[in-house]
Enzyme design. Structure first.
Site, PDB file in Angstrom:
ATOM      1  N   ASP A 138       1.289  -1.537  -0.450  1.00  0.00           N
ATOM      2  CA  ASP A 138       0.249  -0.050  -0.090  1.00  0.00           C
ATOM      3  C   ASP A 138       0.821   1.270  -0.319  1.00  0.00           C
ATOM      4  OD1 ASP A 138      -2.117  -1.386   0.118  1.00  0.00           O
ATOM      5  OD2 ASP A 138      -2.744  -1.160   2.027  1.00  0.00           O
ATOM      6  N   CYS A 139       2.485   1.080   0.649  1.00  0.00           N
ATOM      7  CA  CYS A 139       2.731   2.876   0.563  1.00  0.00           C
ATOM      8  C   CYS A 139       4.371   2.793   0.011  1.00  0.00           C
ATOM      9  CB  CYS A 139       3.857   2.622   2.400  1.00  0.00           C
ATOM     10  SG  CYS A 139       3.746   0.782   2.650  1.00  0.00           S
ATOM     11  N   TYR A 140       4.193   1.051  -1.167  1.00  0.00           N
ATOM     12  CA  TYR A 140       5.579   1.272  -1.783  1.00  0.00           C
ATOM     13  C   TYR A 140       4.081   0.603  -3.147  1.00  0.00           C
ATOM     14  CZ  TYR A 140       8.523   2.656   0.392  1.00  0.00           C
ATOM     15  OH  TYR A 140       9.222   3.263   2.030  1.00  0.00           O
TER      16      TYR A 140
END
Ligand code: SF4
Ligand code: SF4
Lengths: 405, 133
Positions: A138-140
């Site tokens: 989700d963040c990368y």
């Protein structure tokens, strides 16, 4: 004579008054004047070595792309780098090889390009192809990336060599019937040649065999830039084995872990290297200043090639099978002469590390000290020396063949 | 047939036998020895010009005797820029075309002595020895 201190010598360096000589010059000076007067006169002696050092590498921080990617697999010019520490950091080891390298399938393999060559290309200012695979979080979110990068693009590029500057090394020979292709070069059968790999009387750790001056924080010449000793190297075995009465003491294998800013370094002093039939590696230039704090340090720093010995190791049998024993000791003076006698046979000798470049490094480091732009780094802790009682451990193979039983 | 330049490599076991002589006597060849060298291990290398109708038969004879035969169509160039003077080629080169100047420990290349055996080309860790066609 009262001991000098690092601070006193640094003050002289800053004032442009320090007396600095190379290890070659110190050998000469002590032969002429004796240890006592030389120790009084000289403040720093500079050493050097330039040879293949496989336990080398560099870590990089590439910065973040948009959208971001977490590096799972990374290749630089097709050579895999190690990941596993955060999102956009990677470590390129000097001996890493491209996934599609033919290796030794057609023995001896050429190993024309590997991790050491990637590092050389970076310091030469060339563009390097970066390929990354991620797995998407989700963040990368990004899963794939291909681009080109050069040294200036990177946040950090740090040369970090876990084991360099071997104190002493084997003189490699081959008693067997076929040519051997080793990290010590091509060894011809039937004692056809003998290869050695330290710079002898210029070699940094042979000149401080008891580790009286070298430790964490020692400032050094590294790859053409300034680096530091940050720990002992891996396989740091500084013991000086007990030998029969009258035999010369042979320091075995102290090593250094060194680190420095790759962006300061030069392809002249970091060279991608291909050992036929063995693999790729990096040839590293290292120079270490040894402060002459007292007579004892001066004595060891001034030992000539004729008093420094290497063990002769057979790479046909003993080395690959890790059998103990050697075929005797030989002085660096004999090794440098071009031939030694073994088994009543004249065996031509050749170095695989460059004495010529080692001498150049010791001269550059001397110049830096004389110009006052390089100060000694006083170690916050010295490295373990011969009396630390370090014993090599080997890898035991346990429980093999029982799994399916 | 135009003269043909070849490189011969003699193993130590036959280096002292009169082999070249047979090229003249049995195969009617005109030969011109351009370079010849025997190293301390009694291995021989030779660069030879061969001319005559039965040249191929003569070369087959040489191979039968255990002589390595290669055409000489190339020359070796030393890329001094890339050379680090490590010395790793100097005990490999059979003719001492690559040699160490002492005590400076500088490596030199004497192209006159080179017999283009190419052993150094792959053995040089810096890829400083190049074949030029
Ligand atoms: S092996 Fe290569 S780099 Fe080393 S001295 Fe010979 S030509 Fe130069
Ligand atoms: S090709 Fe290389 S190894 Fe062979 S003779 Fe010439 S210099 Fe020596």
């Amino acid at each position: 004579m009262a001991d000098k201190t690092f601070a006193e010598i640094n003050a002289k360096i800053q004032a442009g008054k320090a007396v600095v000589v190379t290890a070659d010059e110190l050998v000469q000076l002590v032969a002429e004047k004796g240890v006592g007067p030389a120790a009084k006169e000289v403040d720093v002696v500079t050493t050097g070595t330039f040879g293949p050092m496989c336990s080398s590498g560099a870590y990089f921080n590439f910065g973040h792309s948009a959208p971001r990617i977490k590096f799972h697999r990374v290749w630089l010019n097709g050579v895999p780098a190690a990941t596993g520490f955060a999102a956009v950091d990677a470590f390129m080891g000097a001996t890493a090889l491209p996934d599609d390298d033919p290796l030794n399938t057609n023995h001896p393999g050429d190993f024309r390009y590997g991790g050491g060559h990637v590092i050389e290309d970076f310091v030469a200012g060339k563009s390097v192809r970066l390929k990354v695979l991620g797995y998407g979080t989700d963040c990368y979110p990004r899963r794939e990336l291909e681009t080109t990068v050069n040294l200036d693009d990177l946040n950090e590029a740090v040369l970090f060599n876990p084991r360099n500057a071997y104190q002493n090394y084997a003189c490699a020979v081959n008693t067997g019937p076929r040519t051997l292709y080793t990290y010590m070069g091509v060894l011809k059968p039937g004692l056809g040649n003998a290869h050695f790999s330290t710079s002898g009387q210029l070699s940094p750790l042979l000149k401080d065999p008891y580790f009286r001056t070298i430790g964490l924080g020692t400032r050094i010449f590294l790859g053409g830039g300034i680096g530091y000793v940050v720990w002992n190297g891996t396989q740091h075995f500084p013991a000086i084995p007990a030998l029969p009465e009258g035999a010369p003491p042979v320091p075995s294998g102290g090593t250094l872990a060194v680190l420095g800013d790759l962006k300061q370094m030069s392809p002249k002093w970091l060279r991608g290297t291909s050992m036929l039939g063995y693999g790729a590696t990096l040839t590293v230039g290292i120079g270490i200043p040894i402060p002459i704090l007292n007579e004892e340090i001066c004595y060891y720093a001034s030992r000539p090639d004729s008093e420094l010995y290497a063990p002769i190791i057979d790479y046909a049998e003993a080395y690959p099978n890790r059998k103990p024993g050697n075929l005797g000791q030989v002085s660096y003076a004999a090794l440098k002469s071009g031939a030694i006698t073994l088994d009543e046979k004249e065996v031509p000798t050749a170095p695989v590390s460059s004495y010529h470049k080692a001498r150049e490094i010791s001269a550059i480091l001397k110049q830096w000290l004389l110009e006052g732009k390089f100060l000694l780094g006083e170690p916050v802790q010295l490295l373990p020396g011969p009396d630390a009682g370090i014993k090599p451990k080997s890898l035991e193979i346990r429980g093999s063949g029982r799994r399916n039983g | 047939m135009a003269p043909n330049k070849i490189v011969l490599r003699f193993p130590a076991s036959i280096a002292d036998k009169p082999i070249i002589f047979h090229l003249v006597k049995d195969y009617d060849l005109m030969i011109n020895i351009l370079k010849a060298h025997i190293n301390p291990h009694k291995e021989g290398t030779m660069v030879l010009e061969v001319e005559g109708v039965r040249a191929e038969d003569g070369l087959a004879f040489l191979r039968d005797q255990g002589v390595g035969v290669q055409p000489l169509t190339e020359e070796i160039v030393w890329n001094e820029e890339r050379c680090t003077h490590c010395g790793a080629c100097t005990a490999i080169c059979p003719t001492r075309a690559l040699y160490v100047e002492r005590p400076a420990m500088l490596v030199h290349f004497d192209s006159e002595a080179c017999v283009v055996c190419q052993l150094c080309v792959r053995a040089c860790p810096m890829r400083a020895m190049e074949v030029r066609f």
